[in-house]
Design a protein around this motif. Sequence first.
Motif, PDB file in Angstrom:
ATOM      1  N   TYR A 130       0.941  -1.314   0.032  1.00 51.39           N
ATOM      2  CA  TYR A 130       0.179   0.058  -0.088  1.00 51.39           C
ATOM      3  C   TYR A 130       0.955   1.189   0.170  1.00 51.39           C
TER       4      TYR A 130
ATOM      5  N   THR B  94      -0.410  14.201  -0.033  1.00 49.85           N
ATOM      6  CA  THR B  94       1.131  13.977   0.144  1.00 49.85           C
ATOM      7  C   THR B  94       1.530  15.217  -0.740  1.00 49.85           C
TER       8      THR B  94
ATOM      9  N   TRP C 143       2.179   6.439  -6.913  1.00 48.75           N
ATOM     10  CA  TRP C 143       1.180   7.218  -7.393  1.00 48.75           C
ATOM     11  C   TRP C 143       1.440   8.632  -6.974  1.00 48.75           C
ATOM     12  N   GLY C 144       1.584   8.913  -5.754  1.00 50.15           N
ATOM     13  CA  GLY C 144       1.766  10.384  -5.265  1.00 50.15           C
ATOM     14  C   GLY C 144       2.973  10.976  -6.067  1.00 50.15           C
TER      15      GLY C 144
ATOM     16  N   VAL D 194      -3.982  11.634  -2.575  1.00 56.50           N
ATOM     17  CA  VAL D 194      -3.588  10.056  -3.044  1.00 56.50           C
ATOM     18  C   VAL D 194      -4.174   8.984  -2.240  1.00 56.50           C
ATOM     19  N   LEU D 195      -4.993   8.072  -2.791  1.00 57.26           N
ATOM     20  CA  LEU D 195      -5.479   7.042  -1.983  1.00 57.26           C
ATOM     21  C   LEU D 195      -6.105   7.495  -0.478  1.00 57.26           C
TER      22      LEU D 195
ATOM     23  N   PHE E  87       1.074   3.753  -2.830  1.00 60.84           N
ATOM     24  CA  PHE E  87       0.563   5.425  -2.549  1.00 60.84           C
ATOM     25  C   PHE E  87       2.058   6.211  -3.025  1.00 60.84           C
TER      26      PHE E  87
ATOM     27  N   THR F 207      -3.796  11.592   7.567  1.00 59.51           N
ATOM     28  CA  THR F 207      -2.357  10.960   7.218  1.00 59.51           C
ATOM     29  C   THR F 207      -1.637  10.404   8.713  1.00 59.51           C
TER      30      THR F 207
ATOM     31  N   SER G 177       7.918   7.672   0.782  1.00 56.49           N
ATOM     32  CA  SER G 177       7.036   6.572   0.763  1.00 56.49           C
ATOM     33  C   SER G 177       7.385   5.246  -0.166  1.00 56.49           C
TER      34      SER G 177
END
Length: 158
Positions: free
Chosen positions: A24, A54, A31-32, A49-50, A28, A115, A62
């Motif tokens: 995950y 971020t 994608w971030g 993101v998710l 994350f 977060t 991450s």
Amino acid sequence: MAHIPLNHPARPIYRLLAGLIGLYILVFGVWGTAQTLGDPLFDRDGELVLGLRTNLAFALVSVVFGAFLLVGASRRGNLGHYMNLIAGAVFLVTSILMMAVLQTSANVLSFSMSTVVVSMLFGLILLGTGLYDKVGPVEHTETEQAGPGHPVADQNRS
């Protein structure tokens, strides 16, 4: 006497749980990074993101931590045990520090309260998985289970 159990029967489940958290975090982060690639490194606005906010710096960190956790989950020896303990402590400390600076200019990773909560949850889970996935000699486990007060030993005596 308190101790860290060796060769816990649920060890594969704990390793899987740590691996899923690592996956995950890696997804994350990737994608971030894709979402915030053109932004400044420590942008305070951040992108969602998710479900978590971020910026580019947090996304890159991450990616590193996600890969770190996946490596730890894939190891059968005590390396994964130590990696999960370290990662759990890092997540807990980071979430507390970032909660302390949430509404200030020191919030360089663009954390939000969600977060912080997710980081704290991941830290607690990783710390728990680290406590129960230690590997040791089979003889030690058999001796420990034969001792008084152990549930397996108590079942064998009945």
